[in-house]
Design a protein around this motif. Structure first.
Motif, PDB file in Angstrom:
ATOM      1  N   PHE A  44       0.854  -1.185   0.000  1.00  0.00           N
ATOM      2  CA  PHE A  44       0.000   0.000   0.000  1.00  0.00           C
ATOM      3  C   PHE A  44       0.888   1.233   0.000  1.00  0.00           C
ATOM      4  O   PHE A  44       1.803   1.361   0.824  1.00  0.00           O
ATOM      5  CB  PHE A  44      -0.925   0.026   1.216  1.00  0.00           C
ATOM      6  CG  PHE A  44      -1.846   1.225   1.213  1.00  0.00           C
ATOM      7  CD1 PHE A  44      -2.924   1.280   0.334  1.00  0.00           C
ATOM      8  CD2 PHE A  44      -1.606   2.297   2.046  1.00  0.00           C
ATOM      9  CE1 PHE A  44      -3.759   2.380   0.302  1.00  0.00           C
ATOM     10  CE2 PHE A  44      -2.445   3.402   2.034  1.00  0.00           C
ATOM     11  CZ  PHE A  44      -3.515   3.447   1.159  1.00  0.00           C
ATOM     12  N   ILE A  45       0.597   2.154  -0.923  1.00  0.00           N
ATOM     13  CA  ILE A  45       1.337   3.408  -1.004  1.00  0.00           C
ATOM     14  C   ILE A  45       0.368   4.546  -0.676  1.00  0.00           C
ATOM     15  O   ILE A  45      -0.541   4.833  -1.454  1.00  0.00           O
ATOM     16  CB  ILE A  45       1.932   3.630  -2.409  1.00  0.00           C
ATOM     17  CG1 ILE A  45       2.804   2.433  -2.819  1.00  0.00           C
ATOM     18  CG2 ILE A  45       2.735   4.926  -2.440  1.00  0.00           C
ATOM     19  CD1 ILE A  45       3.246   2.469  -4.273  1.00  0.00           C
ATOM     20  N   PRO A  46       0.535   5.192   0.477  1.00  0.00           N
ATOM     21  CA  PRO A  46      -0.329   6.318   0.823  1.00  0.00           C
ATOM     22  C   PRO A  46      -0.161   7.464  -0.170  1.00  0.00           C
ATOM     23  O   PRO A  46       0.908   7.641  -0.761  1.00  0.00           O
ATOM     24  CB  PRO A  46       0.148   6.736   2.220  1.00  0.00           C
ATOM     25  CG  PRO A  46       0.871   5.543   2.746  1.00  0.00           C
ATOM     26  CD  PRO A  46       1.472   4.877   1.535  1.00  0.00           C
ATOM     27  N   VAL A  47      -1.225   8.232  -0.359  1.00  0.00           N
ATOM     28  CA  VAL A  47      -1.239   9.307  -1.345  1.00  0.00           C
ATOM     29  C   VAL A  47      -0.068  10.270  -1.161  1.00  0.00           C
ATOM     30  O   VAL A  47       0.527  10.711  -2.145  1.00  0.00           O
ATOM     31  CB  VAL A  47      -2.598  10.044  -1.335  1.00  0.00           C
ATOM     32  CG1 VAL A  47      -2.824  10.783  -0.039  1.00  0.00           C
ATOM     33  CG2 VAL A  47      -2.715  10.980  -2.514  1.00  0.00           C
ATOM     34  N   ASP A  48       0.302  10.586   0.064  1.00  0.00           N
ATOM     35  CA  ASP A  48       1.383  11.548   0.276  1.00  0.00           C
ATOM     36  C   ASP A  48       2.764  10.978  -0.022  1.00  0.00           C
ATOM     37  O   ASP A  48       3.749  11.713  -0.045  1.00  0.00           O
ATOM     38  CB  ASP A  48       1.330  12.129   1.690  1.00  0.00           C
ATOM     39  CG  ASP A  48       1.589  11.108   2.780  1.00  0.00           C
ATOM     40  OD1 ASP A  48       1.492   9.889   2.514  1.00  0.00           O
ATOM     41  OD2 ASP A  48       1.883  11.527   3.914  1.00  0.00           O
TER      42      ASP A  48
END
Length: 87
Positions: free
Chosen positions: A63-67
């Motif tokens: 999972f890659i957070p938006v920030d």
């Protein structure tokens, strides 16, 4: 409506995109950008949104957070809707 999640190249990140991730073939399992999404709204609530990359050959699910998307220059769109977008 929230801003679309985008690759560094500017294209919108969409569920099902075939991508290159760390130099290997992978797929976008989902892109979470809307709080009202019943399946993935929790990722928006916890992280502000992001994308789940499915790379079973190496890391599994990432999972890659938006920030943090801006830090992933090695996440590149390869194919969408049976249209090749890069060599």
């Amino acid at each position: 409506m929230p801003d679309a999640l985008r690759y560094l190249s500017g294209e919108e990140i969409r569920t099902g995109d075939r991508v290159r991730f760390h130099g290997r073939s992978a797929q976008i399992e989902f892109a979470a950008a809307e709080l009202s999404d019943p399946e993935h709204g929790c990722f928006v609530r916890l992280y502000g949104g992001g994308v789940m990359v499915n790379d079973l050959a190496v890391s599994g699910h990432t999972f890659i957070p938006v920030d943090q998307l801006k830090n992933y220059e090695d996440l590149e769109l390869v194919v969408r809707d049976n249209q090749e977008t890069s060599p």
